[in-house]
Design an enzyme around this catalytic site. Structure first.
Site, short mmCIF file in Angstrom:
data_model
loop_
_atom_site.label_atom_id
_atom_site.label_comp_id
_atom_site.label_asym_id
_atom_site.label_seq_id
_atom_site.Cartn_x
_atom_site.Cartn_y
_atom_site.Cartn_z
N HIS A 1 0.84 -1.20 0.00
CA HIS A 1 0.00 0.00 0.00
C HIS A 1 0.87 1.24 0.00
CE1 HIS A 1 0.83 -0.49 4.29
NE2 HIS A 1 0.29 0.69 4.57
N HIS B 1 1.36 3.97 1.90
CA HIS B 1 1.87 4.76 3.03
C HIS B 1 3.40 4.89 2.98
CE1 HIS B 1 -1.94 4.13 5.69
NE2 HIS B 1 -2.05 5.16 4.87
N ASP C 1 5.80 4.79 5.06
CA ASP C 1 6.69 3.82 5.72
C ASP C 1 6.74 2.49 4.97
OD1 ASP C 1 3.95 3.59 6.69
OD2 ASP C 1 4.68 2.14 8.16
N HIS C 2 6.05 2.39 3.83
CA HIS C 2 6.09 1.17 3.02
C HIS C 2 6.67 1.41 1.63
CE1 HIS C 2 3.69 -1.22 5.94
NE2 HIS C 2 3.41 0.01 6.33
N HIS D 1 -7.44 -0.62 5.51
CA HIS D 1 -6.41 0.27 6.06
C HIS D 1 -6.17 1.40 5.05
CE1 HIS D 1 -2.70 1.44 8.09
NE2 HIS D 1 -2.02 1.26 6.98
N ASP E 1 -0.27 -3.88 6.14
CA ASP E 1 -0.91 -3.34 7.33
C ASP E 1 -2.39 -3.74 7.41
OD1 ASP E 1 1.51 -2.19 7.88
OD2 ASP E 1 0.84 -0.11 7.69
N HIS F 1 4.28 -4.61 10.53
CA HIS F 1 4.76 -4.01 11.77
C HIS F 1 4.86 -5.00 12.92
CE1 HIS F 1 4.45 0.28 10.54
NE2 HIS F 1 3.50 -0.19 9.74
FE FE Z 1 2.67 0.90 8.07
ZN ZN Z 2 0.11 1.69 6.52
#
Ligand code: FE
Ligand code: ZN
Length: 256
Positions: free
Chosen positions: A57, A59, A61-62, A115, A134, A172
């Protein structure tokens, strides 16, 4: 068919990095790209050269290292069709049920929104492994940033339909705090109590709590236990729909 080799490592503060490698075809994919340096170190440790990035996805942090890794290795970036415009450097977009070859393995995209609006999970049936980003965590599920409880409920049902012995890798390391919440809605569940103890011990020793399995999550993860009589009794929702039970658990977690 060779064995799929998997290297899991921590990245950023609580993200997981995961590399998968097919030795027969000499291909290596990074599941998401949270942190360039952590991924480079892992590649070096194993002596692998990156060929693919599988993006779950959009985001930050990915996807943060997408461009850097693509520039360095020419890796092909494969991600969700419904987030195509938000995935840096994406080369190939997948819809639900689409399959592609990764070396000698076939990978299947499972659409798991909730998410985010377009998140996908990557399932490799022959290796009995799924990468859920996530969407599904151990003892938890992702926050509903771009979806409703109904959307996430359907996504989680798609994951619980996989064979029980499928190994689950997540985005995570949230298991310890998830366990604290899980015990508030499912306090009599002995499998959950066992898992919570194990999780504490693993974290104290500095070890990851992942991967888990679909079967183990179905026995311990309250977000997959909408049918469970004792959870329903605790929530005073004996006659509610499965989806309503899920929505209530998600709401309680948001306020936990
Ligand atoms: Fe994340
Ligand atoms: Zn995420």
């Amino acid at each position: 068919m060779s064995n799929l080799q998997i290297e899991q490592f921590s990245a950023r503060s609580d993200n997981f990095g995961v590399l998968i490698h097919d030795p027969e075809a000499s291909v290596t994919a990074s599941i998401d790209a949270p942190d360039e340096n952590a991924i480079l170190e892992a590649l070096k440790r194993r002596g692998w050269k990156l060929t693919h990035i599988f993006t779950t996805h959009h985001h930050g942090d990915h996807v943060e290292a997408n461009f850097a890794l693509k520039k360095r290795f020419g890796a092909e970036i494969i991600g969700p069709r419904d987030e195509e415009t938000k995935i840096p450097g994406i080369d190939r977009a997948l819809s639900h049920g689409e399959r592609f070859a990764f070396g000698t393995f076939e990978v299947e995209a499972i659409s798991t929104p909730g998410h985010t609006a377009g998140e996908i999970s990557f399932h490799i049936p022959a290796a009995k492994v799924v990468f859920t980003g996530d969407t599904l965590f151990s003892l938890g599920c992702g926050r509903l940033f771009e979806g409703t409880p109904a959307t996430m409920f359907k996504s989680l049902q798609r994951l619980t339909a996989l064979p029980g012995d499928t190994e689950v890798y997540c985005g995570h390391e949230y298991t310890e705090s998830n366990a604290r919440f899980a015990l508030t809605v499912d306090p009599e569940n002995s499998a959950l109590k066992e898992r919570a103890k194990e999780v504490t011990a693993l974290r104290e020793a500095g070890h990851p709590t992942l991967p888990t399995t679909i079967l183990r999550e179905m026995a311990t993860n309250p977000f997959l236990r909408w049918h469970d009589p004792s959870i329903r009794r605790n929530l005073k929702m004996e006659d509610a729909s499965d989806e309503a039970v899920f929505a209530e658990i998600r709401k309680r977690k948001d306020n936990f």
